[in-house]
Design a protein around this motif. Structure first.
Motif, PDB file in Angstrom:
ATOM      1  N   VAL A   8       4.277 -24.056 -11.300  1.00 39.10           N
ATOM      2  CA  VAL A   8       5.449 -24.198 -10.433  1.00 39.10           C
ATOM      3  C   VAL A   8       5.558 -22.956  -9.566  1.00 39.10           C
ATOM      4  N   GLN A   9       5.775 -23.183  -8.276  1.00 42.33           N
ATOM      5  CA  GLN A   9       5.989 -22.076  -7.337  1.00 42.33           C
ATOM      6  C   GLN A   9       7.408 -21.537  -7.552  1.00 42.33           C
ATOM      7  N   LEU A  10       7.492 -20.253  -7.867  1.00 38.44           N
ATOM      8  CA  LEU A  10       8.788 -19.662  -8.219  1.00 38.44           C
ATOM      9  C   LEU A  10       9.763 -19.613  -7.056  1.00 38.44           C
ATOM     10  N   TYR A  11       9.273 -19.778  -5.831  1.00 39.37           N
ATOM     11  CA  TYR A  11      10.178 -19.895  -4.674  1.00 39.37           C
ATOM     12  C   TYR A  11      11.133 -21.067  -4.856  1.00 39.37           C
ATOM     13  N   THR A  12      10.672 -22.099  -5.579  1.00 37.71           N
ATOM     14  CA  THR A  12      11.500 -23.270  -5.836  1.00 37.71           C
ATOM     15  C   THR A  12      12.831 -22.878  -6.475  1.00 37.71           C
ATOM     16  N   LEU A  13      12.799 -21.935  -7.395  1.00 35.93           N
ATOM     17  CA  LEU A  13      14.002 -21.520  -8.109  1.00 35.93           C
ATOM     18  C   LEU A  13      14.381 -20.087  -7.763  1.00 35.93           C
ATOM     19  N   ALA A  14      14.215 -19.742  -6.486  1.00 31.81           N
ATOM     20  CA  ALA A  14      14.406 -18.353  -6.067  1.00 31.81           C
ATOM     21  C   ALA A  14      15.788 -17.814  -6.438  1.00 31.81           C
ATOM     22  N   GLU A  15      16.825 -18.606  -6.237  1.00 30.15           N
ATOM     23  CA  GLU A  15      18.182 -18.124  -6.515  1.00 30.15           C
ATOM     24  C   GLU A  15      18.369 -17.859  -8.005  1.00 30.15           C
ATOM     25  N   ALA A  16      17.977 -18.816  -8.832  1.00 26.77           N
ATOM     26  CA  ALA A  16      18.112 -18.643 -10.278  1.00 26.77           C
ATOM     27  C   ALA A  16      17.204 -17.531 -10.780  1.00 26.77           C
ATOM     28  N   PHE A  17      16.023 -17.435 -10.208  1.00 24.77           N
ATOM     29  CA  PHE A  17      15.061 -16.429 -10.640  1.00 24.77           C
ATOM     30  C   PHE A  17      15.551 -15.021 -10.311  1.00 24.77           C
ATOM     31  N   THR A  18      16.126 -14.864  -9.139  1.00 23.62           N
ATOM     32  CA  THR A  18      16.665 -13.562  -8.760  1.00 23.62           C
ATOM     33  C   THR A  18      17.841 -13.177  -9.648  1.00 23.62           C
ATOM     34  N   ALA A  19      18.649 -14.171 -10.007  1.00 26.68           N
ATOM     35  CA  ALA A  19      19.826 -13.895 -10.839  1.00 26.68           C
ATOM     36  C   ALA A  19      19.445 -13.521 -12.261  1.00 26.68           C
ATOM     37  N   HIS A 196       0.052 -28.160  -3.644  1.00 28.38           N
ATOM     38  CA  HIS A 196       1.484 -28.146  -3.893  1.00 28.38           C
ATOM     39  C   HIS A 196       1.952 -29.588  -3.979  1.00 28.38           C
ATOM     40  N   VAL A 197       2.464 -29.929  -5.144  1.00 25.24           N
ATOM     41  CA  VAL A 197       2.950 -31.280  -5.426  1.00 25.24           C
ATOM     42  C   VAL A 197       4.399 -31.336  -4.965  1.00 25.24           C
ATOM     43  N   LYS A 198       4.602 -31.967  -3.839  1.00 24.90           N
ATOM     44  CA  LYS A 198       5.904 -31.964  -3.180  1.00 24.90           C
ATOM     45  C   LYS A 198       6.099 -33.322  -2.516  1.00 24.90           C
ATOM     46  N   ASP A 199       7.284 -33.872  -2.610  1.00 32.52           N
ATOM     47  CA  ASP A 199       7.531 -35.213  -2.096  1.00 32.52           C
ATOM     48  C   ASP A 199       8.859 -35.246  -1.361  1.00 32.52           C
ATOM     49  N   GLY A 200       9.081 -36.337  -0.672  1.00 37.54           N
ATOM     50  CA  GLY A 200      10.332 -36.497   0.045  1.00 37.54           C
ATOM     51  C   GLY A 200      10.160 -37.405   1.240  1.00 37.54           C
ATOM     52  N   ILE A 201      11.187 -37.440   2.075  1.00 37.55           N
ATOM     53  CA  ILE A 201      11.109 -38.174   3.332  1.00 37.55           C
ATOM     54  C   ILE A 201      10.465 -37.251   4.354  1.00 37.55           C
ATOM     55  N   ALA A 243      -7.887 -26.872  -9.739  1.00 34.76           N
ATOM     56  CA  ALA A 243      -7.542 -26.044 -10.895  1.00 34.76           C
ATOM     57  C   ALA A 243      -6.054 -26.086 -11.214  1.00 34.76           C
ATOM     58  N   TYR A 244      -5.200 -26.200 -10.170  1.00 32.79           N
ATOM     59  CA  TYR A 244      -3.753 -26.124 -10.390  1.00 32.79           C
ATOM     60  C   TYR A 244      -3.026 -27.164  -9.537  1.00 32.79           C
ATOM     61  N   ALA A 245      -2.099 -27.858 -10.176  1.00 32.79           N
ATOM     62  CA  ALA A 245      -1.156 -28.736  -9.486  1.00 32.79           C
ATOM     63  C   ALA A 245       0.196 -28.042  -9.555  1.00 32.79           C
ATOM     64  N   VAL A 246       0.630 -27.496  -8.416  1.00 36.34           N
ATOM     65  CA  VAL A 246       1.783 -26.602  -8.375  1.00 36.34           C
ATOM     66  C   VAL A 246       3.008 -27.352  -7.864  1.00 36.34           C
ATOM     67  N   ILE A 247       3.999 -27.488  -8.704  1.00 34.89           N
ATOM     68  CA  ILE A 247       5.250 -28.134  -8.315  1.00 34.89           C
ATOM     69  C   ILE A 247       6.019 -27.215  -7.378  1.00 34.89           C
ATOM     70  N   GLU A 248       6.539 -27.776  -6.298  1.00 32.70           N
ATOM     71  CA  GLU A 248       7.377 -26.975  -5.403  1.00 32.70           C
ATOM     72  C   GLU A 248       8.382 -27.865  -4.689  1.00 32.70           C
ATOM     73  N   TYR A 249       9.566 -27.328  -4.494  1.00 35.86           N
ATOM     74  CA  TYR A 249      10.570 -27.883  -3.591  1.00 35.86           C
ATOM     75  C   TYR A 249      10.962 -26.770  -2.622  1.00 35.86           C
ATOM     76  N   ASP A 250      10.959 -27.078  -1.322  1.00 38.17           N
ATOM     77  CA  ASP A 250      11.562 -26.160  -0.359  1.00 38.17           C
ATOM     78  C   ASP A 250      13.077 -26.315  -0.378  1.00 38.17           C
ATOM     79  N   ASN A 251      13.523 -27.530  -0.709  1.00 31.26           N
ATOM     80  CA  ASN A 251      14.946 -27.839  -0.764  1.00 31.26           C
ATOM     81  C   ASN A 251      15.161 -28.781  -1.944  1.00 31.26           C
TER      82      ASN A 251
END
Length: 274
Positions: A8-19, A196-201, A243-251
């Protein structure tokens, strides 16, 4: 074929990770993850390594700017450290591959610009090797605006980089760039280290095309993996040596840890990861 590992890309949870770095990593480990992909790690490498070790996690890949004086993100720019500082920090964290996450769209519009990007990343690879590391590149959608003799700027870049330069294909952004994503994955072949495994409209227009309105990540309608418009199943099955399937959400659409768990379930239930 060996299945990739989930991350998982830690940018996904940047707010929680920083806190609360430690609690965030503990929650990812409790969900069954063993890998993360770090971002903004140079200024806090020893702290991050200690937190990863305490949670039983590793960061085999990480994002850091290698090709720009200043790194743009949808939520503001951050200064670029010297490459030596990046690689020293990456070695401290325990990474194997440092991936540049973004190069300004204007630099992708000309053949000379693309050649310069490739040359710089090849040179960064030479320096990284002295630290026992490799380098890579992570796309958005600006790499697919221009084409030269029917070849996208992105694939021209791939052809100009050394084979040892890894590729991390963001499947959502490649689709936003108008790509047949499974076909692109197949063409990249063994060069493709991670996705980066990312989905959406998918946005109807490339947000980095010349004249496009100002873009922010909060405008994206992103959804749990397997519930949007990106052909994740076919893309993952087309990768021969991932080698890696990285989960990420920009939003992230809701609670970020719930969202990560949903995409991890997609990867596991579909038999896409070990």
């Amino acid at each position: 074929m060996t299945l990739p590992e989930a991350s998982v890309q830690l940018y996904t949870l940047a707010e929680a990770f920083t806190a609360d770095m430690h609690r965030s990593l503990d929650r990812l480990a409790a969900a069954g993850l063993t890998n993360v992909e770090a971002f903004d790690f140079v200024r806090r490498a020893p702290e991050l390594r200690a937190a990863l070790d305490a949670s039983g996690l590793a960061s085999p890949t990480g994002h850091a700017p290698l090709l720009s004086d200043e790194l743009w993100t949808p939520d503001g720019s951050i200064p670029t450290p010297a490459p030596e500082a990046v690689f020293e920090a990456a070695a401290t964290v325990g990474m194997r591959t440092v991936i540049d996450p973004f190069v300004d769209p204007q630099r992708w519009l000309t053949e000379a610009g693309v050649a310069d990007i490739a040359d710089r990343l090849n040179a960064a690879g030479d320096l990284a090797a002295s630290y026992g590391l490799t380098v890579g590149y992570h796309n958005h959608a600006q790499e697919f605006i221009a084409d030269f003799d029917g070849v996208s700027a992105y694939e021209r870049f791939v052809a100009l980089t050394d084979d040892r330069v890894a590729l991390e294909l963001d499947l959502f952004w490649a689709r936003t760039g108008g790509q047949d994503v499974p076909a692109l994955v197949e063409r990249l072949g063994s060069r493709l280290l991670a996705v980066h495994v990312k989905d959406g409209i998918v946005p109807t227009a490339n947000p980095w095309a010349p004249g496009a309105p100002a873009f922010g990540s909060d405008s994206l309608d992103q959804r749990h993996a397997g519930t949007g418009e990106v052909p994740l199943d076919a893309a993952l099955r087309a990768a021969p040596a991932l080698a890696y399937a990285v989960i990420e959400y920009d939003n992230a659409p809701g609670d970020v840890f719930t969202d990560i768990a949903a995409s991890l379930a997609f990867l596991r239930d579909g038999g896409f990861v070990r």
